[in-house]
Design an enzyme around this catalytic site. Structure first.
Site, PDB file in Angstrom:
ATOM      1  N   LYS A   1     -10.093   4.255  -7.057  1.00  0.00           N
ATOM      2  CA  LYS A   1      -8.840   3.506  -6.940  1.00  0.00           C
ATOM      3  C   LYS A   1      -8.930   2.693  -5.653  1.00  0.00           C
ATOM      4  O   LYS A   1      -8.848   3.235  -4.546  1.00  0.00           O
ATOM      5  CB  LYS A   1      -7.628   4.443  -6.890  1.00  0.00           C
ATOM      6  CG  LYS A   1      -6.307   3.704  -6.713  1.00  0.00           C
ATOM      7  CD  LYS A   1      -5.117   4.639  -6.749  1.00  0.00           C
ATOM      8  CE  LYS A   1      -3.818   3.853  -6.543  1.00  0.00           C
ATOM      9  NZ  LYS A   1      -2.622   4.716  -6.658  1.00  0.00           N
ATOM     10  N   TRP A   2      -9.128   1.388  -5.801  1.00  0.00           N
ATOM     11  CA  TRP A   2      -9.313   0.468  -4.664  1.00  0.00           C
ATOM     12  C   TRP A   2      -7.963  -0.151  -4.327  1.00  0.00           C
ATOM     13  O   TRP A   2      -7.417  -0.935  -5.099  1.00  0.00           O
ATOM     14  CB  TRP A   2     -10.333  -0.603  -5.042  1.00  0.00           C
ATOM     15  CG  TRP A   2     -10.692  -1.585  -3.973  1.00  0.00           C
ATOM     16  CD1 TRP A   2      -9.841  -2.322  -3.197  1.00  0.00           C
ATOM     17  CD2 TRP A   2     -12.012  -1.977  -3.567  1.00  0.00           C
ATOM     18  NE1 TRP A   2     -10.533  -3.135  -2.346  1.00  0.00           N
ATOM     19  CE2 TRP A   2     -11.885  -2.951  -2.553  1.00  0.00           C
ATOM     20  CE3 TRP A   2     -13.301  -1.623  -3.985  1.00  0.00           C
ATOM     21  CZ2 TRP A   2     -12.974  -3.554  -1.948  1.00  0.00           C
ATOM     22  CZ3 TRP A   2     -14.393  -2.226  -3.376  1.00  0.00           C
ATOM     23  CH2 TRP A   2     -14.229  -3.170  -2.373  1.00  0.00           C
ATOM     24  N   ASP A   3      -7.431   0.206  -3.175  1.00  0.00           N
ATOM     25  CA  ASP A   3      -6.112  -0.271  -2.764  1.00  0.00           C
ATOM     26  C   ASP A   3      -6.264  -1.355  -1.698  1.00  0.00           C
ATOM     27  O   ASP A   3      -7.299  -1.459  -1.023  1.00  0.00           O
ATOM     28  CB  ASP A   3      -5.280   0.895  -2.219  1.00  0.00           C
ATOM     29  CG  ASP A   3      -3.793   0.726  -2.470  1.00  0.00           C
ATOM     30  OD1 ASP A   3      -3.347  -0.420  -2.663  1.00  0.00           O
ATOM     31  OD2 ASP A   3      -3.065   1.737  -2.457  1.00  0.00           O
ATOM     32  N   MET A   4      -5.227  -2.168  -1.555  1.00  0.00           N
ATOM     33  CA  MET A   4      -5.163  -3.196  -0.507  1.00  0.00           C
ATOM     34  C   MET A   4      -3.689  -3.389  -0.182  1.00  0.00           C
ATOM     35  O   MET A   4      -2.980  -4.118  -0.861  1.00  0.00           O
ATOM     36  CB  MET A   4      -5.783  -4.507  -0.986  1.00  0.00           C
ATOM     37  CG  MET A   4      -5.817  -5.588   0.083  1.00  0.00           C
ATOM     38  SD  MET A   4      -6.000  -7.215  -0.640  1.00  0.00           S
ATOM     39  CE  MET A   4      -6.156  -8.217   0.844  1.00  0.00           C
TER      40      MET A   4
ATOM     41  N   ASP B   1       4.252  -0.218  -7.436  1.00  0.00           N
ATOM     42  CA  ASP B   1       4.516   1.104  -6.869  1.00  0.00           C
ATOM     43  C   ASP B   1       5.855   1.659  -7.344  1.00  0.00           C
ATOM     44  O   ASP B   1       6.196   2.798  -7.017  1.00  0.00           O
ATOM     45  CB  ASP B   1       4.519   1.025  -5.338  1.00  0.00           C
ATOM     46  CG  ASP B   1       3.121   1.074  -4.760  1.00  0.00           C
ATOM     47  OD1 ASP B   1       2.168   1.408  -5.486  1.00  0.00           O
ATOM     48  OD2 ASP B   1       2.963   0.766  -3.559  1.00  0.00           O
TER      49      ASP B   1
ATOM     50  N   CYS C   1      -5.468  -1.812  -7.103  1.00  0.00           N
ATOM     51  CA  CYS C   1      -4.111  -1.575  -6.621  1.00  0.00           C
ATOM     52  C   CYS C   1      -3.960  -2.354  -5.333  1.00  0.00           C
ATOM     53  O   CYS C   1      -4.902  -2.448  -4.552  1.00  0.00           O
ATOM     54  CB  CYS C   1      -3.889  -0.082  -6.376  1.00  0.00           C
ATOM     55  SG  CYS C   1      -2.280   0.335  -5.669  1.00  0.00           S
TER      56      CYS C   1
ATOM     57  N   ASP D   1      -4.555   9.074  -1.426  1.00  0.00           N
ATOM     58  CA  ASP D   1      -4.669   8.942   0.025  1.00  0.00           C
ATOM     59  C   ASP D   1      -4.538  10.309   0.708  1.00  0.00           C
ATOM     60  O   ASP D   1      -3.788  11.178   0.264  1.00  0.00           O
ATOM     61  CB  ASP D   1      -3.559   8.005   0.509  1.00  0.00           C
ATOM     62  CG  ASP D   1      -3.794   7.471   1.892  1.00  0.00           C
ATOM     63  OD1 ASP D   1      -4.752   7.900   2.558  1.00  0.00           O
ATOM     64  OD2 ASP D   1      -3.007   6.597   2.317  1.00  0.00           O
TER      65      ASP D   1
ATOM     66  N   ARG E   1       2.192  -1.676   7.795  1.00  0.00           N
ATOM     67  CA  ARG E   1       1.813  -0.318   7.389  1.00  0.00           C
ATOM     68  C   ARG E   1       0.806   0.270   8.381  1.00  0.00           C
ATOM     69  O   ARG E   1      -0.097   1.016   7.997  1.00  0.00           O
ATOM     70  CB  ARG E   1       1.262  -0.321   5.968  1.00  0.00           C
ATOM     71  CG  ARG E   1       2.310  -0.736   4.947  1.00  0.00           C
ATOM     72  CD  ARG E   1       1.764  -0.860   3.557  1.00  0.00           C
ATOM     73  NE  ARG E   1       1.317   0.421   3.017  1.00  0.00           N
ATOM     74  CZ  ARG E   1       1.625   0.865   1.799  1.00  0.00           C
ATOM     75  NH1 ARG E   1       2.389   0.147   1.002  1.00  0.00           N
ATOM     76  NH2 ARG E   1       1.178   2.015   1.371  1.00  0.00           N
TER      77      ARG E   1
END
Length: 703
Positions: free
Chosen positions: A449-452, A521, A499, A340, A416
């Protein structure tokens, strides 16, 4: 043949290598569960359907149970299907119509309602070599009026009648996912579920049930999972008549689906299995199945990764990433991932999500110079994205505030500092695909890296007709799947990681589209032993990313040795998250040594069989063993939690070796038979708190 049909009795026997699953049609045309368990020697063992016994005023007792359990009639357990027709009739009466055998290993049974033009298709696929069955249900509206589906399960699993049942499942929280829990099942319902819009940190869609005596190595165990990455539900229901059923599928909470004439709604795929060899074999069956049939690129080696997050957080610059990449390459890292902070106005978590273009201040010439530098160092290049989310402070939100889930007049809850984009909308789905497609088409990126990072709230879709509002829980997930599928068709060389604020999107649905998952995490190596143990009950270690990070650990302020941290991370696919700029030369050399060692044993860890010899939940420590498919090599990881009163560490009895072979262990200076290693075991002089050892065994070819 894996599927045998006995026409004179209307019975199907679904056969795997070691088990049978049997269903049949009763005198009223209703599809009934007959048997599930160890293989029986003759077909005549199944020639008669079990008889239902009526209890005065209480209904049927025993194994006379519907295979799909439609809601209607005298059925009072959790339904597999519940719907309302246009004339407000709310029950179903499904009877057998016909069946098809496809490709020798697939069975489709057609059930029709006795009143309405509705067909329900029960689909079974045999995974013969791993003693597993895939199941899903399709509802077909063959009428001229729409209907409303309120509940749809992919499978109703019936267990043998037994006085006592014990449940094992995975529970937890953010930074404490997939903790193993066990409890006795009492009368009533035990519900495991997600209402978060994603798989969730709190529960995972996997279960195992035994009769109370099963261990890692011995005993009957029934187990299953749901392949779906949104709101799911598992209902374990024991009746006062000592029967037990498990319903698995979509979560019916806030769910509704309008099925128009000619349309089909398909449930999630649900997987079930049985073994008489304990929880360990149940896990190994699932691991092998996933690597062969489910996991994307299950045959490929997972590369040693470096991720820049802990070194830089949002302070991402081209020069800073170059320095980290140079250090990582010297250690033997094979994949460098920028996390990020590289895009939009992303100097903190309050802005930038949705604006997926390089920050010009941080990358004056774009990403190309950094990518070329990383590749010149011999590494692949990866990057972090969070496509389903948006910050209010972003160009995307300012242009399309209507693209987020919302209820008109209500204030949106932020988590967040972000909101969830409405992937139920085709224009939003197309935008996300186009954005990612442009990113991959214009850059030499090898890894996403696909985050949610958040759950859903205010799940409104004001632009849609009211009858479609509660469909978002399924439509969103299907949109994610479609985007990933389209991207992978166009960019097949790119690997993907799932992720979700840690381990909140790990399931067999997303696993079809990704190469790695991020279990948590929490990278504290001691905590990770518990998280990783639970993960392995359901999922394979090849996809399990594990990082080595700095100390003291941010979660517990715990300090452990670099050796212990590496050993904990080498249990899966190894990643490095250390701030390499702060490591001493001695520490860098130690890292290099462990990375080299991991590459030597990686084929055993990623493609071998896992044996959980000692659970980290024990008072002593933990032990995990990996055995290569040909049983020629084995790797043993042993961890000690703490030492008191000079007590020795207990002997370790290995598993899965060739009993007739002789194995050499150079570290211990021993040469022993497989039988001896598995019965007499080995003793280790493992002393101190948070101590660990990695031991390799190899067949001695001279014997």
């Amino acid at each position: 043949m894996p599927i045998k049909y006995i026409p004179e009795k209307q019975i199907w026997v679904i056969t795997t290598d070691l088990t049978d699953y049997v269903i049949g049609v009763d005198a009223e045309g209703i599809l009934q569960h007959v048997y599930w368990g160890g293989k029986q020697p003759l077909l005549l063992d199944y020639m008669d359907l079990p008889k239902s016994i009526e209890h005065p005023g209480g209904g049927p007792i025993g194994p006379h149970r519907d295979e799909i359990m439609p809601w209607g009639g005298l059925r009072f357990t959790e339904p597999g299907i519940k719907l309302t027709f246009s004339d407000h009739i709310r029950d179903l009466h499904l009877i057998y119509d016909r069946h098809e055998l496809l490709n020798s290993d697939q069975l489709v049974i057609y059930l029709k309602d006795t009143l309405k033009p509705l067909t329900v298709k029960l689909n079974y696929k045999v995974i013969k070599e791993y003693d597993l069955i895939e199941r899903y249900v399709e509802i077909v509206n063959e009428g001229t009026e729409g209907l409303q589906i309120e509940q749809l399960m992919g499978a109703i699993w019936h267990l043998p009648v037994y006085p006592e049942y014990r449940l094992t499942y995975l529970a937890g929280l953010s930074r404490g996912e997939t903790q193993v829990r066990t409890e006795w099942i009492q009368e009533g319902k035990k519900v495991l579920e997600s209402r978060h819009g994603r798989t969730s940190h709190q529960f995972n869609p996997w279960f195992a049930i035994d009769f109370g005596q099963t261990t890692e190595e011995y005993g009957d165990v029934y187990f299953g999972a749901i392949a779906f990455s949104g709101n799911w539900k598992i209902v374990i229901e024991k009746t006062p008549y000592q029967t037990l059923q498990v319903a698995t599928g979509f979560n019916d909470f806030d769910f509704g689906w309008t099925l128009k004439p000619g349309e089909i709604l398909r449930s999630p795929i649900c997987i079930g299995g049985f073994t008489a060899k304990g929880f360990g074999e149940a896990s190994r069956q699932m691991h092998r199945y996933q690597k062969k049939y489910i996991l994307r690129n299950g045959h490929k080696v997972r590369k040693v990764m470096y991720n820049s997050w802990y070194a830089t957080e949002f302070d991402v610059t081209e020069e800073g990433q170059r320095r980290l990449a140079e250090q990582a390459a010297k250690l033997g890292v094979e994949l460098f991932v920028v996390d990020d902070g590289w895009f939009g106005a992303r100097d903190h978590d309050r802005a930038g999500l949705g604006d997926w273009f390089p920050n010009k201040r941080k990358f004056p010439k774009g990403l190309h110079p950094l990518i070329q530098h990383v590749k010149s160092l011999g590494m692949d290049f990866g990057i972090w994205v969070e496509p389903e989310m948006v910050n209010r402070d972003s160009d995307l939100y300012r242009s399309h505030p209507d693209w987020v889930y919302r209820f008109p007049g209500r204030r949106n809850t932020e988590q967040r500092n972000q909101l969830v984009l409405n992937l139920s909308r085709p224009d939003v789905e197309e935008y996300i695909f186009s954005m990612l497609d442009d990113l991959l088409s214009n850059h030499e990126i090898d890894y996403i890296k696909w985050d949610m990072n958040r759950s859903f709230s205010e799940p409104g879709w004001p632009e849609a007709p009211p009858e479609h509002h509660k469909e978002i829980w399924v439509r969103h997930v299907l949109g994610v799947y479609r985007i990933l599928e389209r991207l992978q068709r166009k960019h097949p060389h790119v690997a993907f990681e799932s992720c979700s604020g840690g381990g909140a999107r790990i399931d067999l649905g997303i696993m079809r589209y990704i190469d790695n998952v991020w279990p948590s995490d929490n990278t504290d190596p001691f905590d990770r032993l518990f998280i990783q143990e639970g993960y392995t009950y359901a999922y394979n270690t090849k996809a399990m990313l594990c990082w080595v990070t700095d100390v003291p650990d941010e979660n517990n302020l715990r300090t452990t040795t670099l050796k212990y941290r590496f050993h904990s991370a080498m249990i899966g696919s190894l990643g490095i998250g250390l701030n390499l700029n702060k490591c001493s030369e001695l520490e860098l050399q130690e890292c290099k040594k462990y990375i080299r060692q991991y590459k030597e044993i990686r084929p055993i860890i990623q493609d071998g069989d896992l044996y959980r010899i000692l659970s980290p939940r024990s008072s002593y420590g933990a032990a995990f063993q990996y055995v290569s498919p040909d049983r020629s090599r084995s790797v043993l990881f042993v961890f000690r939690h703490r030492q008191q009163f000079r007590h020795p560490f207990p002997p370790i009895q290995l598993r899965g070796l060739d009993p007739e072979a002789v194995y050499l262990c150079r570290q211990l200076g021993i040469k022993r038979s497989g039988t001896s290693l598995m019965t007499r075991g080995i003793s280790l002089d493992l002393r101190g708190d948070y101590a660990s050892e990695l031991i390799v065994f190899e067949k001695d070819i001279n014997y």
